[in-house]
Design an enzyme around this catalytic site. Structure first.
Site, PDB file in Angstrom:
ATOM      1  CG  ASP A   1      -1.712   1.242   1.378  1.00 48.92           C
ATOM      2  OD1 ASP A   1      -2.476   1.537   0.446  1.00 48.92           O
ATOM      3  OD2 ASP A   1      -1.565   1.942   2.401  1.00 48.92           O
TER       4      ASP A   1
ATOM      5  CG  ASP B   1      -0.331   2.435   7.279  1.00 55.57           C
ATOM      6  OD1 ASP B   1      -0.874   2.317   6.168  1.00 55.57           O
ATOM      7  OD2 ASP B   1      -0.182   3.524   7.855  1.00 55.57           O
TER       8      ASP B   1
ATOM      9  CG  ASP C   1      -3.854  -1.054   4.096  1.00 55.17           C
ATOM     10  OD1 ASP C   1      -4.350  -0.846   2.975  1.00 55.17           O
ATOM     11  OD2 ASP C   1      -3.028  -0.298   4.628  1.00 55.17           O
TER      12      ASP C   1
END
Length: 621
Positions: free
Chosen positions: A316, A514, A518
Site C-alpha cells: 500500500d 498500515d 488494509d
C-alpha cells in the site's frame, strides 16, 4: 539434572573400572543386577515414570517408551553397563535440549520483559502505584525516569528520551514531548512525563505484543506438522520391527536369543526420533526469536516458512512507502503575459480558499501559509464533487481544483507534470498558477526495495488510490515494478486476488499495509505484513508479521532469517534421517553395537540441536 548426570557418571565410571579389572567376576548375577540398577535408577527414574504415565494415558509410543524398552532389554540380556550408558547419554542429550530451548526462550523472554508491573496515579498530591489493568481511559498517569511506560497515551506534560529497543529493535532513543503519542513497553529516559491514557491495558501495544508472542508457537509450519505426523507413525513401526527382529530370526534361523534381543535393543535406541522432534521446532523457535530481537513479530512458524518462499511483495502506498504527511512541495505562480503573480499571493489565495476544509490537502496549504486565517475574507464556499471548490475570497470568485475544473470553466491554464497532487488556482476567470502537494517518501523505502531485489524478490507492486501520474512517479523513484492507481479499498483486494491467481504454486505473495482499510487485503494475501508503531489495530490483528518500528527495510532481514531457518531445519532432517537409516541397517545385521546406537540417537540429537541454535543469531548484513 546436571547433578544426577555427574553423580551417575562417577558411579558408572567406577563400575567400568571394576568391570575391566575383573573385580566384578566373582559377584553373582543378581548382585551385579542390583549394583548397576542403582546408577540406572538415579539417571533414568524420570524416563521410566514418564513412560508408564504415558502408557496409562494411552500415549504408548514415544521416546520415553523406546528408551525404557531398550534399556530393560539390555538388562534382560545382562548388558548392564550398556543399559546405564544408553540412559546416561540420553539424559545428556536432554540436558543439551533444555539448554538450547532455554536459550531460544530467553530471546523471546527479553521481548516478554516489556510488560509493566505498575502505573503511577496521582491521588491527593501523592503518587500511588496501581495495576495497569485498573487504569481507565482518559486517566492521567505519571511516568518517572527509568520506568517502563505502562499504557498507550498522549504526553500532556514533560519532555524525555524514550528507549524503544525492546519494542522496535532500534537502539537510538527518540525524543518525546507534550502532544506526542507514547506507546506502552518503552522505557522513559531522563524526564518525568504526564500521560493521558488513550487505551485500556488489554488493548494497548504491550498487551497486543505479549499476546502475539504467546500464540506464535501454536501455529506450526508444514515441515513441523510433517515431523509430528512422521513421529506418530514412525515410532510404532520401529517398535514392531524391533520386536520382530528379536523373535523371528531365532525362531526361523536359529541362533542365540540373547544376540537377537540385543540387536533389537540397539535397533530401538537408534530409532528414537529425538533429533527430529527436538531440533525442528527448536529451529523455528530460534528463527522467531531472532526476528523478535530486531523488532519484528512473526506470529507463527508457518508464517516464517511462508516468508522464505515469498517472491512477490505488494505495498500500500500511503503510510507504508510514504509518510502519509502531505506537504506543499512547489508553488508555481503564473508568470507569462500581463498576469504576473507572486508566490505569496498564490499561496495566500489557495490557503484562504481551502480554509473552511479539514481535508489533508487543505491542512497542508494552511500549514504552508503559516498565518492566522481571516474567515471574514472568505464566503460562499461550494464544493464541486470530483473537481474542486468554488469560493469567494475578498469578494472575488476563486476556483481551486484539478485540471477538469479548469477545463469545465474554460480557463486557460498551464498544465503541471510535477509529482504529487496539483491544485490549480484561478481568480475571476484568470489563471493564477498551481500549488503542488506531495506525500513524502519514507526514509529507507528505496533501500528496502533494492534489498528485496537482492534477496530474490521477483516482483514489487504498489497499490494506491492516488492519481496515476503521481503513483507512477513514486514507483519510478522507488524502483517498483508494477503500479495500480486510483483504487478503492475493494479494488485492492481484487488486485491481490488477480496476482494470487498468477502466482506459481510454491511461491508466496506478501502484502504490506498500515491502515484499517488494509485489513481485508492483509488477510487475503499469503502473508500480511503490518506496521506496528503507527498502524491501525485492525491491520495489526489481521497481519501475520508485524514491523514494530514501521521500518520496511526489515522485511529483507526477515526473509534472510526465514531462509536461514528453513536451510538449518532441512539440514537437520536430512542429517538425522540419513545417519539413523545407516546405523539401523548396521544394527539389524549385527554390525553396530550399543555405543554406535547411542551416537545415532544422542550424538545426532546434540549435533542437530547445536545446528538449530544457529537460527538464534541475527547475522544480517
Amino acid at each position: 539434572m546436571l547433578s544426577r548426570i555427574l553423580l551417575t557418571f562417577f558411579v558408572f565410571a567406577g563400575l567400568l573400572v571394576f568391570e575391566h579389572t575383573g573385580k566384578l567376576e566373582n559377584v553373582t548375577i543378581p548382585a551385579q543386577f542390583v549394583i548397576y540398577a542403582v546408577p540406572y535408577l538415579i539417571i533414568g527414574y524420570d524416563i521410566i515414570w514418564k513412560a508408564f504415565r504415558n502408557i496409562r494415558h494411552g500415549q504408548v509410543f514415544d521416546e520415553n517408551f523406546l528408551m525404557m524398552l531398550a534399556t530393560f532389554g539390555a538388562f534382560g540380556v545382562r548388558e548392564y553397563s550398556e543399559a546405564v550408558a544408553v540412559m546416561l547419554f540420553y539424559q545428556v542429550g536432554e540436558l543439551f535440549q533444555s539448554y538450547a530451548v532455554g536459550k531460544s526462550r530467553q530471546s523471546i523472554a527479553d521481548m516478554m520483559d516489556i510488560c509493566p508491573e505498575y502505573a503511577n496515579i496521582e491521588q491527593d498530591g501523592q503518587l500511588v502505584r496501581v495495576d495497569p489493568d485498573d487504569v481507565e481511559i482518559d486517566s492521567i498517569i505519571v511516568v518517572k525516569p527509568g520506568e517502563r511506560v505502562p499504557l498507550d497515551g498522549i504526553i500532556i506534560e514533560g519532555e524525555s528520551l524514550l528507549d524503544t529497543a525492546a519494542l522496535t529493535g532500534e537502539s537510538v532513543p527518540r525524543r518525546a514531548s507534550a502532544g506526542d503519542e507514547i506507546i506502552s513497553g518503552c522505557v522513559n529516559g531522563s524526564g518525568t512525563l504526564k500521560v493521558r491514557v488513550t487505551k485500556a491495558f488489554d488493548d494497548c501495544t504491550v498487551a497486543k505484543i505479549l499476546e502475539l508472542v504467546e500464540n506464535a508457537s501454536g501455529k506450526k509450519a508444514k515441515v513441523e506438522n510433517f515431523i509430528t505426523r512422521f513421529a506418530k507413525y514412525y515410532t510404532p513401526v520401529v517398535t514392531v520391527a524391533a520386536a520382530a527382529l528379536a523373535v523371528i530370526p531365532p525362531l526361523l534361523l536359529g541362533g542365540e536369543w540373547a544376540d537377537w534381543v540385543q540387536r533389537a535393543c540397539i535397533f530401538l535406541v537408534i530409532s528414537c526420533p529425538c533429533a527430529l522432534v527436538i531440533s525442528v521446532p527448536l529451529g523455528f523457535f530460534g528463527g522467531i526469536g531472532a526476528a523478535s530481537r530486531i523488532g519484528v513479530l512473526v506470529k507463527g512458524s508457518n508464517y516464517l516458512e511462508a516468508m522464505s518462499e515469498m517472491t512477490t511483495i505488494v505495498f500500500d502506498k500511503t503510510g507504508t512507502l510514504t509518510k502519509g504527511e502531505f506537504k506543499v512541495t512547489q508553488i508555481l505562480p503564473q508568470q507569462s503575459g500581463q498576469n504576473k503573480v507572486t508566490k505569496e499571493k498564490l499561496l495566500e489565495t489557495a490557503a484562504l480558499g481551502e480554509g473552511y476544509s479539514n481535508h489533508p490537502i487543505a491542512a497542508s496549504l494552511k500549514e504552508a501559509y503559516g498565518k492566522p486565517m481571516d474567515s471574514e475574507r472568505v464566503s460562499g464556499a461550494v464544493e464541486i464533487a470530483g473537481y474542486g471548490v468554488r469560493v469567494q475570497v475578498d469578494d472575488k470568485e476563486v476556483l481551486l481544483g484539478n485540471e477538469k475544473l479548469m477545463q469545465a470553466e474554460h480557463i486557460a491554464y498551464v498544465p503541471c507534470d510535477s509529482m504529487g497532487t496539483i491544485v490549480y488556482v484561478a481568480e475571476e476567470g484568470v489563471f493564477l498558477g498551481a500549488v503542488v502537494i506531495a506525500d513524502t517518501i519514507k526514509d529507507g523505502a528505496k533501500e528496502a526495495l533494492a534489498a528485496m531485489k537482492r534477496i530474490g524478490v521477483k516482483q514489487s507492486v504498489m497499490l494506491t488510490g492516488d492519481r496515476k501520474k503521481a503513483a507512477q512517479d513514486t514507483a519510478k523513484e522507488l524502483g517498483i515494478d508494477v503500479v495500480h492507481a486510483e483504487l478503492l479499498p475493494a479494488d485492492k483486494v481484487n488486485c491481490v486476488e488477480q496476482l494470487l491467481q498468477n502466482q506459481p504454486e510454491k511461491e508466496r505473495l506478501a502484502f504490506v499495509g498500515d491502515g484499517i482499510n488494509d485489513a481485508p487485503v492483509l488477510t487475503r494475501a499469503d502473508l500480511g505484513i503490518a506496521m506496528g508503531s503507527m498502524g491501525s489495530d485492525a491491520a495489526i490483528e489481521a497481519a501475520d508479521v508485524v514491523l514494530m518500528d514501521d521500518d520496511i527495510r526489515k522485511i529483507a532481514a526477515i526473509v534472510h532469517i526465514s531462509r536461514k531457518t528453513m536451510r538449518i531445519v532441512k539440514q537437520n532432517i536430512i542429517f538425522a534421517l540419513g545417519i539413523k537409516a545407516l546405523v539401523l541397517l548396521l544394527g539389524a545385521f549385527g554390525a553396530a553395537n550399543m555405543w554406535e546406537a547411542v551416537f545415532a540417537d544422542v550424538g545426532v540429537s546434540v549435533i542437530a540441536i547445536l545446528n538449530a541454535m544457529r537460527t538464534l543469531k541475527t547475522d544480517i548484513h
